[in-house]
Design an enzyme around this catalytic site. Structure first.
Site, PDB file in Angstrom:
ATOM      1  N   LYS A  53       0.836  -1.207   0.000  1.00 41.86           N
ATOM      2  CA  LYS A  53       0.000   0.000   0.000  1.00 41.86           C
ATOM      3  C   LYS A  53       0.866   1.251   0.000  1.00 41.86           C
ATOM      4  O   LYS A  53       0.618   2.205  -0.741  1.00 41.86           O
ATOM      5  CB  LYS A  53      -0.939  -0.023   1.223  1.00 41.86           C
ATOM      6  CG  LYS A  53      -2.037  -1.066   1.085  1.00 41.86           C
ATOM      7  CD  LYS A  53      -2.798  -1.330   2.381  1.00 41.86           C
ATOM      8  CE  LYS A  53      -3.758  -2.509   2.164  1.00 41.86           C
ATOM      9  NZ  LYS A  53      -4.488  -2.913   3.365  1.00 41.86           N
ATOM     10  N   GLN A  97      -4.718  -1.513   9.541  1.00 39.97           N
ATOM     11  CA  GLN A  97      -4.578  -2.834   8.924  1.00 39.97           C
ATOM     12  C   GLN A  97      -5.198  -3.912   9.822  1.00 39.97           C
ATOM     13  O   GLN A  97      -4.904  -3.981  11.008  1.00 39.97           O
ATOM     14  CB  GLN A  97      -3.090  -3.132   8.674  1.00 39.97           C
ATOM     15  CG  GLN A  97      -2.841  -4.431   7.950  1.00 39.97           C
ATOM     16  CD  GLN A  97      -3.410  -4.451   6.521  1.00 39.97           C
ATOM     17  OE1 GLN A  97      -3.289  -3.478   5.793  1.00 39.97           O
ATOM     18  NE2 GLN A  97      -4.038  -5.555   6.142  1.00 39.97           N
ATOM     19  N   ASP A 120     -11.059   2.833   3.739  1.00 41.12           N
ATOM     20  CA  ASP A 120     -11.387   1.403   3.641  1.00 41.12           C
ATOM     21  C   ASP A 120     -12.904   1.191   3.568  1.00 41.12           C
ATOM     22  O   ASP A 120     -13.366   0.104   3.221  1.00 41.12           O
ATOM     23  CB  ASP A 120     -10.844   0.647   4.866  1.00 41.12           C
ATOM     24  CG  ASP A 120      -9.590  -0.153   4.540  1.00 41.12           C
ATOM     25  OD1 ASP A 120      -9.360  -0.423   3.345  1.00 41.12           O
ATOM     26  OD2 ASP A 120      -8.870  -0.529   5.488  1.00 41.12           O
TER      27      ASP A 120
END
Ligand code: NDP
Length: 289
Positions: A53, A97, A120
């Protein structure tokens, strides 16, 4: 029949090229899109995802900030970091994460991220907005799948779409997105009776289970579009999907490989969400910086 292969790497490269142009335009106006990533613990797979990422951001001309914590860090320290990032106008996207270590309340952590920086798309407010049909941020994996379907002009309205897996991250948002495009959607899970029967009806079959090669060719309707979200290791340790590619490609019309299918598009959509967030921030500031 041998299926056409939907190359996620090639599509991701095209989309990322366009994102890089938009990022450069924003940067020229004084707003460099910035993603902050929080990683707790030493899970090796998570470390690889975070690294990809961060690299993806850099390659697209976006800024990234990475915050690493040991697995035994106090949850409060992570909340304080999120609060600081929420308040920082130079940060446009915040990602925690997953999975978090067991002592963490993952739902509370995700809810701590400001919804307008939740790239997200996991915050309850953003989940609700998606459900209501006016999404702010779409979770990256299902968003990537939709881009893939769009890139191939796969007919969606009226199509039978079957999703195997009902997680909050993939299966459920995938169902909402396909429904919004007027597919007739069936969501299967571990308690589904006659999984094969459902799969064989599917014009579009999305496998998001986490079980190596469980969708074999005999579970696929001839000519179907097969999207393999799964990331697994086979008996010899090789990366593979939830779909048994060798038998499936003889039956499907269009199929995504693993690796090189959905995975690259997931990170691409994270970059897209971060960019959109930065564009919105500039628009909110009246176009001035
Ligand atoms: P989860 O473990 O959260 O969900 C798995 C789902 O599969 C559950 O709904 C479960 O049902 C269902 N399931 C399990 N066994 C069966 C079975 N035998 N028959 C039918 N359904 C079954 O996984 P995720 O959604 O997070 O991830 C799924 C896969 O996708 C994993 O391999 C993951 O690594 C991968 N992934 C890939 C991404 C990418 O970028 N390519 C991104 C995210 C995930 P139940 O709810 O009843 O338990």
């Amino acid at each position: 029949m041998t299926a056409r292969i939907l190359d996620g790497n090639a599509l991701a490269a095209t989309v990322r090229g366009r994102l890089a142009e938009r990022a450069a335009a924003l940067t020229a106006r004084g707003v460099q899109p910035c993603l902050a990533v929080i990683l707790v613990g030493q899970d090796p797979a998570s470390a690889v995802y975070v690294r990809n990422k961060v690299r993806g951001c850099e390659a697209a001309g976006m800024r990234s900030l990475k915050f690493d914590y040991p697995a035994d860090v106090a949850q409060q320290a992570v909340f304080e970091r999120i609060a600081a990032l929420n308040a920082d106008p130079a940060v446009h996207g915040i990602l925690v994460q997953l999975p978090l270590p067991p002592q963490f309340d993952a739902d509370r952590v995700l809810e701590a991220v400001a919804p307008e920086k939740d790239v997200d798309g996991f915050h309850a407010e953003n989940v609700g907005a998606l459900m209501q049909g006016h999404p702010r941020f779409v979770p990256c994996t299902p968003a990537g799948v939709m881009e893939m379907l769009k890139s191939e002009n796969v007919p969606l309205a009226g199509a039978e779409a079957v999703i195997v897996g009902r997680s909050n991250i993939v299966g459920k948002p995938m169902a909402m997105l396909l429904l919004a495009q007027s597919c007739t959607v069936t969501v299967c899970h571990s308690r589904t009776r006659d999984l094969t029967g459902h799969c064989r009806r599917a014009d579009i079959l999305v496998a998001a289970v986490g079980k190596a090669k469980m969708i074999t060719g005999d579970r696929i309707k001839p000519g179907a579009t097969v999207i393999d979200v799964g990331i697994n290791r086979d008996a010899s340790g090789k990366l593979c999907g939830d779909v048994d590619f060798e038998s499936a490609k003889e039956v499907a019309g269009l199929i995504t490989p693993v690796p090189g299918g959905v995975g690259p598009m997931t990170i691409t959509m994270l970059l897209a969400n971060t960019l959109v967030s930065a564009e919105r921030a500039l628009a909110l500031a009246g176009g001035r910086r």
